[in-house]
Design a protein around this motif. Sequence first.
Motif, PDB file in Angstrom:
ATOM      1  N   PHE A  84       6.221  -3.006   2.589  1.00 39.66           N
ATOM      2  CA  PHE A  84       6.178  -1.765   3.374  1.00 39.66           C
ATOM      3  C   PHE A  84       4.813  -1.089   3.280  1.00 39.66           C
ATOM      4  N   ASN A  85       4.202  -1.132   2.094  1.00 39.43           N
ATOM      5  CA  ASN A  85       2.913  -0.461   1.907  1.00 39.43           C
ATOM      6  C   ASN A  85       1.757  -1.202   2.560  1.00 39.43           C
ATOM      7  N   ASN A  86       1.849  -2.510   2.632  1.00 39.68           N
ATOM      8  CA  ASN A  86       0.655  -3.278   2.996  1.00 39.68           C
ATOM      9  C   ASN A  86       0.720  -3.988   4.336  1.00 39.68           C
ATOM     10  N   VAL A  87       1.859  -3.984   4.975  1.00 33.97           N
ATOM     11  CA  VAL A  87       1.907  -4.563   6.318  1.00 33.97           C
ATOM     12  C   VAL A  87       1.740  -3.424   7.323  1.00 33.97           C
ATOM     13  N   ASP A  88       0.806  -3.626   8.250  1.00 33.72           N
ATOM     14  CA  ASP A  88       0.461  -2.586   9.215  1.00 33.72           C
ATOM     15  C   ASP A  88       1.134  -2.910  10.544  1.00 33.72           C
ATOM     16  N   ALA A  89       2.302  -2.325  10.772  1.00 32.89           N
ATOM     17  CA  ALA A  89       3.034  -2.602  12.009  1.00 32.89           C
ATOM     18  C   ALA A  89       3.870  -1.382  12.377  1.00 32.89           C
ATOM     19  N   ALA A  90       4.298  -1.336  13.637  1.00 28.57           N
ATOM     20  CA  ALA A  90       5.080  -0.194  14.120  1.00 28.57           C
ATOM     21  C   ALA A  90       6.432  -0.110  13.414  1.00 28.57           C
ATOM     22  N   ALA A  91       7.067  -1.269  13.156  1.00 31.96           N
ATOM     23  CA  ALA A  91       8.398  -1.258  12.540  1.00 31.96           C
ATOM     24  C   ALA A  91       8.461  -2.325  11.452  1.00 31.96           C
ATOM     25  N   LEU A  92       8.859  -1.901  10.253  1.00 32.48           N
ATOM     26  CA  LEU A  92       8.978  -2.809   9.109  1.00 32.48           C
ATOM     27  C   LEU A  92      10.436  -2.837   8.662  1.00 32.48           C
ATOM     28  N   TYR A  93      10.964  -4.029   8.474  1.00 36.84           N
ATOM     29  CA  TYR A  93      12.385  -4.196   8.175  1.00 36.84           C
ATOM     30  C   TYR A  93      12.603  -4.818   6.808  1.00 36.84           C
ATOM     31  N   GLN A 142       0.127   0.656  19.926  1.00 34.55           N
ATOM     32  CA  GLN A 142      -1.091   1.355  19.526  1.00 34.55           C
ATOM     33  C   GLN A 142      -0.723   2.409  18.495  1.00 34.55           C
ATOM     34  N   LYS A 143      -1.732   3.012  17.896  1.00 32.44           N
ATOM     35  CA  LYS A 143      -1.441   3.967  16.824  1.00 32.44           C
ATOM     36  C   LYS A 143      -1.567   5.417  17.278  1.00 32.44           C
ATOM     37  N   ARG A 146       4.008   5.356  18.410  1.00 27.24           N
ATOM     38  CA  ARG A 146       3.978   3.992  17.871  1.00 27.24           C
ATOM     39  C   ARG A 146       5.405   3.502  17.737  1.00 27.24           C
TER      40      ARG A 146
END
Lengths: 415, 415
Positions: free
Chosen positions: A354-363, A387-388, A392
Amino acid sequence: MSELITKAQKAKASAQGLGVKTTDQKNAALHLMAEHLMSETDFIINENEKDIANAKQKGFPEALIDRLVLNDQRINDMADALKQQAALSDPIGDVLESWDRPNGMNIEKVRVPLGVVGMIYEARPNVTVDAASLCLKTGNAVLLRGSSSALHSNKALVDVIHRALEKSDIPEDAVQLLEDNSRETAAEMFKLNDYLDVLIPRGGKNLIQTVVEQSSVPVLETGSGNCHIFIDESADPQMAIDITVNAKTQRPSVCNAAETVIVHETWAKNNLPELVKALQDHDVELRGDDRAREIARNLTPATEEDWETEYLDKILAVKIVSNVHDAIAHIGRYGTGHSEAIITETDDHVLEFFNNVDAAALYHNTSTRFTDGFEFGFGAEIGISTQKLHARGPMGLPALTSTKYIIRGEGQIKE
Amino acid sequence: MSELITKAQKAKASAQGLGVKTTDQKNAALHLMAEHLMSETDFIINENEKDIANAKQKGFPEALIDRLVLNDQRINDMADALKQQAALSDPIGDVLESWDRPNGMNIEKVRVPLGVVGMIYEARPNVTVDAASLCLKTGNAVLLRGSSSALHSNKALVDVIHRALEKSDIPEDAVQLLEDNSRETAAEMFKLNDYLDVLIPRGGKNLIQTVVEQSSVPVLETGSGNCHIFIDESADPQMAIDITVNAKTQRPSVCNAAETVIVHETWAKNNLPELVKALQDHDVELRGDDRAREIARNLTPATEEDWETEYLDKILAVKIVSNVHDAIAHIGRYGTGHSEAIITETDDHVLEFFNNVDAAALYHNTSTRFTDGFEFGFGAEIGISTQKLHARGPMGLPALTSTKYIIRGEGQIKE
């Protein structure tokens, strides 16, 4: 004056009064639109048939023609969607924050419409109604530019919308359809900063890239999803298999479907053959790296291109890694910042992911297929932003709004 | 590889770990930067003197040279600003919303950094420190592109920042300064979508317009302010005069200063001469329409151009109107959507003004000069946004952030 400028001006002029229409006025217009879609179904289907005939004559692929088709069922679905949008709460006028300053001024941050939304999309006539209604609900005017291959359908739908709006308190001018679909006009539309507050492209990668590269109007980018499932060492085997099968096969053609499964080496040794079997039972073609192919020998070799590809099809790449760091690094390199999942029973790895993956939605322990405005409970979806800025992930009605500050005083001046 | 790409890559690589730095780590870095600014003041001033000498040799105007100058006081002010930013609450990691779905998934919306911020600005070396520290506080890396006329100063400041960061837990690479200030490199920077998440231009109208027109990277537009004061029929005369004088003269060179006063005809008949006298006592040159000049004969005639001009000087245009509608129409036509004020004792007119004027900040009985991150209580200001996407009006730390969705489940798949 060109059609583009004339219609952009009309949209902008109508937008000025839209922000103060009441929720009831807007909802009444949505219901009228639904009624007209139902009562004018024959007219719409007649006009749509002209586009279908043209498309067939030009030899369009079957899938593309299918997207173009309007029939009783689809028109009925559009009308239902309008009624559902009428039932959603209206974000306009919401006071988001309110505070007093030491000098006695009160400041409120209030939700307002964006103004005029430019919508650029491909041969899906349902977007015409969807974009018009979502903009209307949020007090925006809209300038629609569809595809020339859907022009008869789009004109018919906008005619129907106009006849509905005529009976309502919302000006017809709030919904404008460009009939000139030339590239030159599109290029001009990208530079209409004086009239458009935002451009939203909806369609394939090329369309979106063109708009992002060429537009000086701010863009809401809805983009491609090269989504990953990472199965960690401690993942529950059945859960990992179920989620991977779901994320790949439940609807392979959409942006939140998985394109690569990244598997921890230990889990792979014990469970990869079973995962492969489950996917192959669902007709999924698998492309593995060398380590995956040592464990499950019936995989096609994966190339560099496979890690980059959004297949949008029943194909899945398989990558073996030694730990969560390598999984995160792979996603960082190849992911498109859309939806990424980790299947694990190890809390530390969830946090790391969760901390290190840069994406709109983390599961965590969930299928990526839930990245969707309806699944999130927004009741509507303008698209999924990759986009950020501004918005997002899945975008509901608030993505079509801006804010303004309202400051009330009693003669305050700056010292 | 070009300097631009090398530095953009370094910034992006460092950004990946920045989002998880703790508030204490970031604040410690800000304090170290403040200490180094103080202990290396002589070095900074020495380098700055080279820029000043160049500027004088090139015959730069006095006002421009003044903006370039770094002295003990100004460096001290920068260090103080850093300490104040350290004291601000850290938005990163804030959970903005959290909800459960019927299938048992929990969804959280969490604040995260934008990633890499591109900053393009003119010959104000203080922006170098300000941009670096605001980005650092919000977990962003920054790629700075200042003016070639401030290059020695900017390099010195970034050297000092790097020496401070070396002692901290924040990687030096998070702050990158471009030394190649050519137009070609700027044009290349506008297209760096693979490395930059946002571009923020800070400076004059031309700079901002160039970035907005040419950039495919999303832009945070901070723009010009053609601000109005509308004095309604029922306005308290002394309050109206005090606010107008304040909004025009307290600092005429800034974007939230008033450029036109719109006066109700009845109020004008009774009070315009007194307003004119008060403004002229403050050395303001007045340019009036015909009706204004009938009442106060010592005004210069206003032309169409005056309504459009952001004077940024002690000049004010005066327009007489018959009612609040005409005032709103004038603002709609000539305003830039920045800050607009109504002075009135009539509640209906306040509502009408607030509902129908489209601007970032709307004031009732208050000077427009308060449109400012510090005056709003944000404790920092990235700039004042005149666009409607992402952020509008004064931008505090949250404007440098994005969000991501965190979804936790127990094996949920989509039916």
